[in-house]
Scaffold this motif. Structure first.
Motif, short mmCIF file in Angstrom:
data_model
loop_
_atom_site.label_atom_id
_atom_site.label_comp_id
_atom_site.label_asym_id
_atom_site.label_seq_id
_atom_site.Cartn_x
_atom_site.Cartn_y
_atom_site.Cartn_z
N UNK A 1 1.85 -12.02 -4.36
CA UNK A 1 0.65 -11.26 -4.03
C UNK A 1 0.13 -10.66 -5.33
N UNK A 2 -1.12 -11.00 -5.69
CA UNK A 2 -1.74 -10.42 -6.86
C UNK A 2 -2.42 -9.12 -6.53
N UNK A 3 -2.24 -8.12 -7.39
CA UNK A 3 -2.78 -6.78 -7.14
C UNK A 3 -3.87 -6.52 -8.18
N UNK A 4 -5.13 -6.51 -7.76
CA UNK A 4 -6.24 -6.20 -8.67
C UNK A 4 -6.34 -4.68 -8.83
N UNK B 1 -7.31 3.58 -9.99
CA UNK B 1 -8.73 3.87 -9.85
C UNK B 1 -9.32 2.98 -8.75
N UNK B 2 -9.80 3.62 -7.70
CA UNK B 2 -10.40 2.88 -6.61
C UNK B 2 -9.36 2.25 -5.70
N UNK B 3 -9.86 1.55 -4.69
CA UNK B 3 -8.99 0.89 -3.72
C UNK B 3 -8.50 -0.44 -4.29
N UNK B 4 -7.19 -0.69 -4.32
CA UNK B 4 -6.70 -1.95 -4.88
C UNK B 4 -7.07 -3.13 -3.97
N UNK C 1 0.84 -1.21 0.00
CA UNK C 1 0.00 0.00 0.00
C UNK C 1 0.87 1.26 0.00
N UNK C 2 1.96 1.22 0.75
CA UNK C 2 2.83 2.40 0.80
C UNK C 2 3.49 2.65 -0.55
N UNK C 3 3.82 1.60 -1.27
CA UNK C 3 4.44 1.77 -2.59
C UNK C 3 3.44 2.25 -3.63
N UNK C 4 2.14 1.97 -3.42
CA UNK C 4 1.12 2.40 -4.36
C UNK C 4 0.68 3.84 -4.13
N UNK C 5 1.11 4.45 -3.02
CA UNK C 5 0.76 5.85 -2.77
C UNK C 5 1.37 6.73 -3.86
N UNK C 6 0.57 7.52 -4.48
CA UNK C 6 1.03 8.37 -5.56
C UNK C 6 0.81 7.77 -6.94
#
Length: 400
Positions: A376-379, A272-275, A263-268
């Motif tokens: 870990x798969x990221x939708x 679209x929407x919450x992964x 989650x911290x790496x996805x910041x920025x």
């Protein structure tokens, strides 16, 4: 540039190398012959060369077909070049032949690690793919393959794999990263010791001397080839899936460490929407005994039915100082700049293993290396319902 410099160096040393081969060289001295035999045995268990490679960067042999490269690397001429390189850098070549573990380690350093860094030419890759598919077709149905090779276009020999229709993984998750966790709060090493200490047929056991006290994970003695044989690996995978304490420790690590890291790496990132996250369950426990010449094969996880929307995590559970063996990974797909993950227990590495190739060299020590890995798969970049056809073993997934 490195290959060109070495080619010039070998040209300057050509006269000396010629005299060596004719007189006191590799083919003449009995001790050298023993070294070459040891290297040939090590080559038989080494990682495969990149598909489509046709020119050897070590002895500068150019083959008529890229499919002959694996056979060339196991041949006497290549192993003689390995020995000459070992001699030029000041290594010992007299006396008895090297042990199995020493020969495997030297061959990996002097040959395999150099070969896997070479990027083959795209036409040679295409030719190797066509030849491989036609060979498989000829072995399965000779008559149909012969008709297809004369009437069908070349593209028909390379059916496109069915891949999930997902958007590309964000660039911030494709780069390699490392993280640390509290080993007291997440005692995965202790959980692995307790799992492996249970009496099970075909997996292994700890020495009798360690049963009175706390056994060391590095002292675990596996039964059979648990590192390379598919059936033994699957038996260990099933045992992990039945061990509730180990799975509980694993899921705590995923919940408290891995997912916050993602989650911290996805910041920025423009998402679209919450992964949504789907983590592999159960994880894969790797046990690599030593001393041994067995290597983990060079591969990318897409070869085993994984999706590009997955992030790999690799955690060593044993001491790097004692086992001197770790995973080697390239920084981006096809780049070939393999480097070791210099991590110890309490560290974890994240990398895009679906497309980035990786492998494990042989374990030269008397200690056993143990690690766990999972994905870990990221939708929406990952489809939890997709399955690749023809894959023998499929991982389970849990939604976080």
């Amino acid at each position: 540039r490195e290959v060109e410099l070495e080619r010039r160096e070998e040209q300057r040393e050509g006269a000396e190398s010629g005299r060596e081969r004719e007189g006191r060289g590799v083919r003449g001295a009995p001790a050298d012959k023993e070294w070459v035999r040891s290297f040939r045995r090590a080559a038989a268990a080494a990682a495969l060369p990149p598909l489509g490679l046709r020119r050897c960067c070590l002895c500068h042999e150019t083959l008529s077909s890229p499919l002959r490269m694996a056979e060339h690397l196991r041949g006497a001429r290549h192993c003689e070049a390995v020995l000459r390189r070992h001699r030029r850098r000041g290594g010992r070549c007299d006396g008895p032949q090297p042990g199995e573990a020493e020969a495997a380690m030297l061959f990996d350093e002097l040959s395999t690690q150099r070969i896997v860094r070479v990027r083959p030419e795209p036409p040679d890759v295409a030719l190797a793919l066509v030849q491989r598919e036609l060979s498989r077709a000829n072995a399965a149905a000779p008559e149909a393959a012969a008709a297809a090779s004369t009437a069908a276009p070349l593209s028909s020999a390379l059916p496109a794999p069915a891949l999930p229709d997902c958007s590309a993984l964000p660039a911030c998750l494709k780069t390699e990263a490392s993280l640390r966790f509290d080993t007291r709060a997440h005692d995965l090493r202790g959980a692995a010791v307790r799992l492996l200490a249970k009496p099970r047929r075909g997996i292994g056991s700890f020495p009798a001397a360690s049963r009175s006290g706390a056994p060391e994970l590095e002292d675990f003695a596996p039964h059979g080839d648990v590192f390379r044989r598919f059936k033994v690996q699957q038996a260990l995978y099933r045992e992990v899936g039945k061990d509730a304490p180990f799975l509980a420790a694993y899921e705590r690590l995923v919940r408290d460490v891995i997912l916050p890291h993602l989650r911290s790496r996805l910041e920025g990132a423009e998402e679209e929407g919450e992964p949504e996250f789907h983590y592999q369950f159960p994880p894969t426990l790797r046990v690599q005994p030593g001393p041994s010449h067995e290597h983990g094969p060079l591969h990318a996880d897409k070869d085993y039915g994984h999706q590009a929307g997955e992030v790999n995590f690799w955690l060593p559970l044993t001491s790097l100082e004692r086992t001197r063996t770790t995973l080697h990974v390239e920084t981006s797909p096809g780049r070939g700049d393999f480097h070791p993950l210099l991590l110890d227990y309490g560290d974890a590495a994240a990398f895009h293993g679906c497309l980035c190739r990786h492998h494990a060299p042989a374990n030269p020590t008397p200690f056993t290396r143990v690690s766990i890995d999972f994905r870990v798969g990221v939708s929406p970049h990952f489809d939890p319902g997709w399955r690749a056809e023809g894959v023998k073993a499929l991982h389970g997934w849990r939604k976080a």
